[in-house]
Design an enzyme around this catalytic site. Structure first.
Site, PDB file in Angstrom:
ATOM      1  N   SER A  64       0.836  -1.202   0.000  1.00  0.00           N
ATOM      2  CA  SER A  64       0.000   0.000   0.000  1.00  0.00           C
ATOM      3  C   SER A  64       0.873   1.255   0.000  1.00  0.00           C
ATOM      4  CB  SER A  64      -0.974  -0.065   1.184  1.00  0.00           C
ATOM      5  OG  SER A  64      -2.009   0.865   1.053  1.00  0.00           O
ATOM      6  N   ASP A 117      -9.305  -5.150  -4.584  1.00  0.00           N
ATOM      7  CA  ASP A 117      -8.900  -3.749  -4.460  1.00  0.00           C
ATOM      8  C   ASP A 117      -9.900  -2.915  -5.265  1.00  0.00           C
ATOM      9  OD1 ASP A 117      -6.608  -2.898  -2.935  1.00  0.00           O
ATOM     10  OD2 ASP A 117      -5.332  -4.156  -4.177  1.00  0.00           O
ATOM     11  N   HIS A 177      -7.514  -5.731  -0.221  1.00  0.00           N
ATOM     12  CA  HIS A 177      -6.344  -4.882   0.010  1.00  0.00           C
ATOM     13  C   HIS A 177      -5.543  -5.318   1.236  1.00  0.00           C
ATOM     14  CE1 HIS A 177      -4.167  -1.066  -0.520  1.00  0.00           C
ATOM     15  NE2 HIS A 177      -4.149  -0.981   0.803  1.00  0.00           N
TER      16      HIS A 177
END
Length: 292
Positions: free
Chosen positions: A153, A236, A268
């Site tokens: 991320s 995602d 995610h």
């Protein structure tokens, strides 16, 4: 990457709120579960092996490393640097040892990098910190036979910024052999108008100079031997998926050895949490990369 300019602030905030796209549980619950998974995984790694915690790489309070050492005493080490996510404002190196579990069994040293998250740290500062952490790690380990990088991320963004470094300013030139960039943000401009930027306070100028998507030519020059794997979760958000796909295409276009991995049945958070498992697809990719 300018299709997002037509989106409203609400739509951008939805697109860049990964917890709202998980199919497993509510947005709040998925974040709580993520914290729990990373914390437990890190405690497990610390219980399994010898660690060097809070090793300074600079003078700043947040400029510290956690080093997870395998039991082997091989003089030439494979070393993986991990940079945590948390939107540059949550998490720390203290929840970043979880992925060491399957790697330690293969004799790999894992280094979790701490950096000053917002509001204490700003984007320029964080990028500078992770770059200096690499310099320090190389100076501490003179016998690295293979240097690798992984980020999730916001950590994938910072890892991409490390790959895009002009190392002539640092007096060393690290030879990364591989990098795993998991569910990253590679263009910071779309988040400028969202709640994510409130603690970061980025201007457009700051966002532009810290967007890996604008720095791929730098990466081409420094990473001729580096295999970059760009991984994205099936669940995602469309914008997160698009950022990974477009960054991968940019890498390919300048001749970087890049691979794109779209990981089914993940969101995610689960895409990175499962690196505790040696049978997980991405763990196998990472271990295969580190063999080469």
């Amino acid at each position: 990457m300018s299709h997002w300019t037509e989106m409203s602030r609400d739509e951008l905030e939805l697109q860049f709120s990964p917890s709202r796209w998980s199919h497993r549980m509510s947005a709040d619950d998925v974040i709580k579960a993520h914290m729990t998974a990373l914390t437990h995984g890190t405690a497990r790694a610390r219980g399994l092996t010898q660690t060097l915690l809070n090793v300074p790489y600079g003078d700043g309070e947040g400029e510290k490393l956690d080093i997870y050492l395998p039991n082997t005493t091989c003089p030439d080490v494979l070393l993986l640097i991990y940079i945590h996510g948390g939107y540059w404002q949550f998490l720390s190196k203290d929840q970043s040892g979880f992925l060491a579990v399957p790697l330690l069994q293969k004799g790999i040293v894992v280094v979790a990098v701490g950096y000053d998250i917002a509001p204490k740290g700003n984007m320029d500062m964080m990028v500078s910190q992770v770059r200096r952490s690499v310099v320090s790690i190389i100076q501490q380990y003179s016998h690295i036979s293979g240097l690798y990088l992984c980020g999730h991320s916001a950590g994938a963004h910072l890892a991409a910024m490390v790959l895009s470094t002009n190392w002539s300013h640092y007096g060393i030139s690290p030879q990364f052999k591989g990098a795993l960039l998991v569910s990253g943000v590679f263009d910071l401009q779309p988040i400028l108008s969202t709640y994510i930027n409130e603690p970061l306070k980025m201007t457009q100028e700051v966002a532009l100079r810290n967007s890996p998507a604008r720095l791929v030519s730098e990466l081409k020059e420094s990473s001729s031997v580096c295999h970059v794997v760009v991984a994205v979760a099936q669940n995602d958000s469309p914008e997160f998926r698009k950022q990974s796909e477009e960054y991968f295409k940019m890498l390919e276009s300048v001749g970087v050895n890049a691979t794109m991995e779209d990981i089914p049945d993940t969101d995610h958070f689960s895409i990175i949490e499962q690196l505790v498992d040696s049978d997980y697809y991405l763990t196998k990719i990472l271990l295969e990369m580190m063999k080469s």
